[in-house]
Design an enzyme around this catalytic site. Structure first.
Site, PDB file in Angstrom:
ATOM      1  N   ARG A   1       0.799  -1.220   0.000  1.00  0.00           N
ATOM      2  CA  ARG A   1       0.000   0.000   0.000  1.00  0.00           C
ATOM      3  C   ARG A   1       0.834   1.274   0.000  1.00  0.00           C
ATOM      4  NH1 ARG A   1      -4.311   0.666   4.677  1.00  0.00           N
ATOM      5  NH2 ARG A   1      -4.785  -1.446   3.962  1.00  0.00           N
TER       6      ARG A   1
ATOM      7  N   HIS B   1      -7.443  -4.782  -7.792  1.00  0.00           N
ATOM      8  CA  HIS B   1      -7.316  -4.003  -6.563  1.00  0.00           C
ATOM      9  C   HIS B   1      -8.638  -4.023  -5.795  1.00  0.00           C
ATOM     10  CE1 HIS B   1      -4.797  -1.238  -4.277  1.00  0.00           C
ATOM     11  NE2 HIS B   1      -5.806  -0.398  -4.156  1.00  0.00           N
TER      12      HIS B   1
ATOM     13  N   TYR C   1     -18.249  11.245 -15.012  1.00  0.00           N
ATOM     14  CA  TYR C   1     -18.179  12.409 -15.899  1.00  0.00           C
ATOM     15  C   TYR C   1     -16.822  12.573 -16.583  1.00  0.00           C
ATOM     16  CZ  TYR C   1     -22.390  13.798 -13.360  1.00  0.00           C
ATOM     17  OH  TYR C   1     -23.632  13.833 -12.809  1.00  0.00           O
TER      18      TYR C   1
END
Length: 749
Positions: free
Chosen positions: A37, A83, A127
């Site tokens: 991570r 993931h 978007y």
């Protein structure tokens, strides 16, 4: 309803010590955080989430020359296959890779609202659209040629790369930051042209020192520009140890406005600072009266940053204004350096600059070897097939007969022509249209070409020198693509030394103008505008006359010595103007009626003074030690009545000349006079009767000068003053002919 208690022996329950269980589970969590991570891999400079995003985009064929697709689709692909974390975390990581103000060399080419430097968030993933940049394509280059290891994904359905080939030095070029368990990393971005120069030098000189590498990589290169003001030795130490930091300031310029005013325009702000919050914080500091020099702040930014800072008054020095802004606001920040990375994808450690560069080069060598080996296998397979084709062409009739007549043509072909299984299968799969004479020529040409490539690859795999040469050429190609001559490659952050400025609020808001300070014999003081030379028309009260006229600036401090040995300090801008006769000094300082002013001069903190009393005692004092902070003054020269403080002169020279009321002159070395901050001092000249009249410090090479009553200047050369040269505390000898009857050397300052 009652719940049956769980008793020993009821099911697979094992007693475990709480401490042991906690240690094991926390260690597993810590390792997972560190490895999967928070820390980037030194080889490709990526954390797992970024690596998975780029790989998923490649699998979606989002190449730089291709079209865009919705980020929601990319995020879904990353989350579903590689993931298994929240979609918002993935989208935030994806959006950041597209922000040119956050990433020095963006890896994602975004279309739509991806946020801005004000701190506004990107639009929702439904978007926005994205594809890879050329830089990302470079990091992925050769991934389908067995250049890196693959491992099963989280559920074993597909495979993902352990690391990317990284033909681009991404770790230092784009930097990284992250917080793991018990450790953190923070690497600022750098200029690729400079990194490539250092890499090429390291290939040529594997034992290169970090000092030499830092000459080529002088410091970070932030996407938002700015000015790095960290000292060179601190930067070198940071790169040597892998830990340190860089002070980064906003870039600003001064713009003149109407009526002699000006404004400061900030065009670049430090890396990681959100502009809207910066403006908000500055406005807050102004309302809290913590920015006394600043009058107003405006954000006039459009595409380019333009913050306008207006000074409170036009007399504020712009450098002083900006220094106060740097100290109080985020117009200056410290960007930390902590090169804590994963070596070989496994070992977290802090590396220095050389180690980071070298481990990337080693990775590129490994990628080259794996890629060449993979290519060699492909060539050898193809050559085997081509050899089979050539045998078929030479025996075409027999091959056709066997295929048409035999029940097991493959076995018959292998037995007849001593073919391999691969060759026999390739011949059986030949199309009839390929049996032309032209095709045979093409096969022979391809065979020769591949044979040559095979020889070259075998040489490459055997020779370490050729491998380094190949990697060096790759680095040169990258350097050309990201040259400082290109728009993306030019250096954005520059280096400068921070000016050493003392922020003095009292003088900063005073307009700097020349004035002449007039002090009368009876202690009246006033200032005239400008530096006046003709003082013959000055008007004084009846019975009063001029004592001192000092040329100064309104920003200067005036220092006064009085007969009781005290020093007082006055601000030049606080003195009354030239109209009238001024005001008595005694209204400004607490001076007893029975004492008077001996000397007044403009303060110079770098100077030393020689002070002396009528008793002939004196010492040297640094001028910065005589400044008084209150109107009560500062006692420096201790005198006992009837003695008084008599002299204060600059201690600039190597010899001291003293003269008494008895007209005896003594010259001695200045080294014989003690330096103190307060006291009576040492005896300078002895007197049987009378007292000390004047002192002058001079350079042996210049000689001793004095001014007579007519204003004429005389100089006694060193060769002519041997009769008066002696040691401190002697009585001296009668002054030379022509010495003024006033027993004074003339003006002291």
């Amino acid at each position: 309803m009652t719940t049956k208690p769980i008793l020993p022996g009821d099911g697979p329950i094992e007693p475990v010590e709480f401490r042991t269980a906690l240690e094991e589970r926390y260690l597993a969590y810590a390792l997972s955080t560190i490895m999967n991570r928070a820390l980037p891999d030194v080889r490709d400079g990526l954390k797992p989430v970024h690596r998975r995003i780029l790989y998923a985009m490649r699998e979606l064929r989002l190449n730089p020359e291709g079209g865009y697709i919705k980020c929601a689709k990319i995020v879904g692909e990353v989350m579903g296959d590689y993931h298994p974390h929240g979609n918002q975390a993935i989208y935030d990581a994806l959006a950041r890779l597209a922000q040119d103000f956050a990433v020095r060399y963006p890896l994602v080419d975004g279309q739509g609202n991806f946020g801005n430097i004000d701190g506004d968030n990107p639009a929702a993933e439904r978007y926005t659209e994205a594809r890879m940049t050329e830089t990302a394509a470079l990091i992925l280059e050769g991934i389908d040629e067995d250049t890196v290891e693959f491992r099963p994904n989280y559920d074993g359905r597909v495979e993902e790369p352990v690391v990317l080939p990284a033909a681009f030095p991404n770790l230092l070029a784009n930097g990284a930051s992250g917080i793991a368990v018990g450790m953190a990393t923070n690497i600022p971005p750098h200029n690729v042209d400079e990194l490539c120069a250092a890499l090429l030098h390291l290939i040529k000189h594997p034992n290169a020192t970090i000092e030499k590498l830092v000459e080529m990589v002088p410091g970070p290169d932030f996407p938002t520009g700015g000015v790095i003001v960290e000292p060179r030795d601190a930067i070198l130490e940071a790169y040597k140890t892998g830990r340190g930091g860089f002070r980064v300031r906003a870039r600003w310029s001064k713009e003149d406005t109407a009526r002699g005013g000006y404004q400061i325009v900030v065009t670049e702000i430090p890396y990681g600072v959100q502009k809207a919050k910066l403006v908000e914080k500055i406005a807050e500091l102004m309302s809290d009266k913590k920015l006394p020099f600043l009058g107003d702040v405006r954000d006039e930014s459009a595409e380019e940053i333009r913050l306008v800072l207006e000074p409170k008054t036009r007399v504020v020095d712009p450098v002083l204004l900006m220094e106060s802004m740097f100290r109080a606001s985020e117009l200056e920040v410290r960007v930390g350096l902590n090169m804590n990375v994963l070596s070989a994808g496994q070992v977290p450690n802090v590396l220095d600059l050389r180690d980071v560069l070298w481990q990337w080069l080693e990775h590129r060598i490994e990628v080259l070897v794996r890629r060449s080996t993979h290519r060699l296998k492909k060539i050898e397979h193809r050559l085997e097939v081509l050899d089979g084709y050539l045998i078929a062409y030479l025996n075409i009739d027999e091959v056709i007969r066997i295929i048409r007549r035999e029940d097991d043509p493959k076995a018959k072909l292998i037995a007849k022509f001593k073919l391999s299984d691969v060759q026999a299968e390739a011949i059986l799969n030949l199309r009839l249209r390929s049996l032309s004479r032209l095709e045979e020529v093409e096969i022979r040409s391809e065979h020769d070409k591949l044979s040559k490539e095979r020889r070259e690859l075998k040489q490459l795999l055997k020779s370490e020198e050729l491998q380094w040469e190949h990697v060096s050429n790759e680095v040169k190609t990258t350097r050309e693509a990201y040259s400082k001559k290109t728009a993306i490659g030019r250096r954005r952050s520059t280096f400068a030394d921070a000016p050493e400025v003392e922020v003095d609020l009292a003088t900063a808001l005073v307009e700097k103008e020349p004035v002449t300070v007039i002090l009368s014999e009876k202690g009246w003081v006033r200032t005239l505008k400008g530096h006046q030379d003709d003082l013959s028309k000055l008007d004084f009260k009846q019975g009063d006359a001029l004592k001192r006229a000092i040329k100064a600036l309104t920003t200067d401090k005036l220092v006064l010595l009085t007969t009781n040995g005290k020093f007082f300090t006055l601000e030049a801008n606080a003195l009354p103007g030239g109209r009238g006769h001024g005001e008595p000094v005694r209204l400004m300082i607490d001076l007893e009626e029975n004492h008077d002013i001996v000397e007044v001069f403009v303060h110079d903190p770098s100077r030393k003074l020689l002070v002396a009393s009528t008793a002939g005692y004196g010492f040297i004092v640094p001028e910065e030690e005589v400044i008084a902070s209150t109107r009560k003054g500062k006692q420096v020269l201790n005198v006992s009545e009837p003695d008084e403080a008599r002299v204060c002169v600059p201690a600039e020279g190597d010899y001291v000349a003293t003269v008494g009321d008895n007209r005896k002159l003594l010259v001695f070395k200045i080294d014989e006079v003690n330096e103190m901050t307060r006291g009576k001092g040492v005896i300078l000249q002895r007197f049987k009767d009378g007292s000390l009249s004047d002192v002058r410090v001079f350079k042996k090479s210049d000689g001793l000068t004095w001014v007579d009553s007519a204003g004429r200047e005389f100089t006694l050369a060193w060769g002519e003053m041997r009769d008066w040269v002696g040691e401190r505390a002697q009585a001296g000898r009668v002054v030379p002919r022509g010495f003024p009857r006033s027993n004074s050397f003339g003006p002291r300052f």
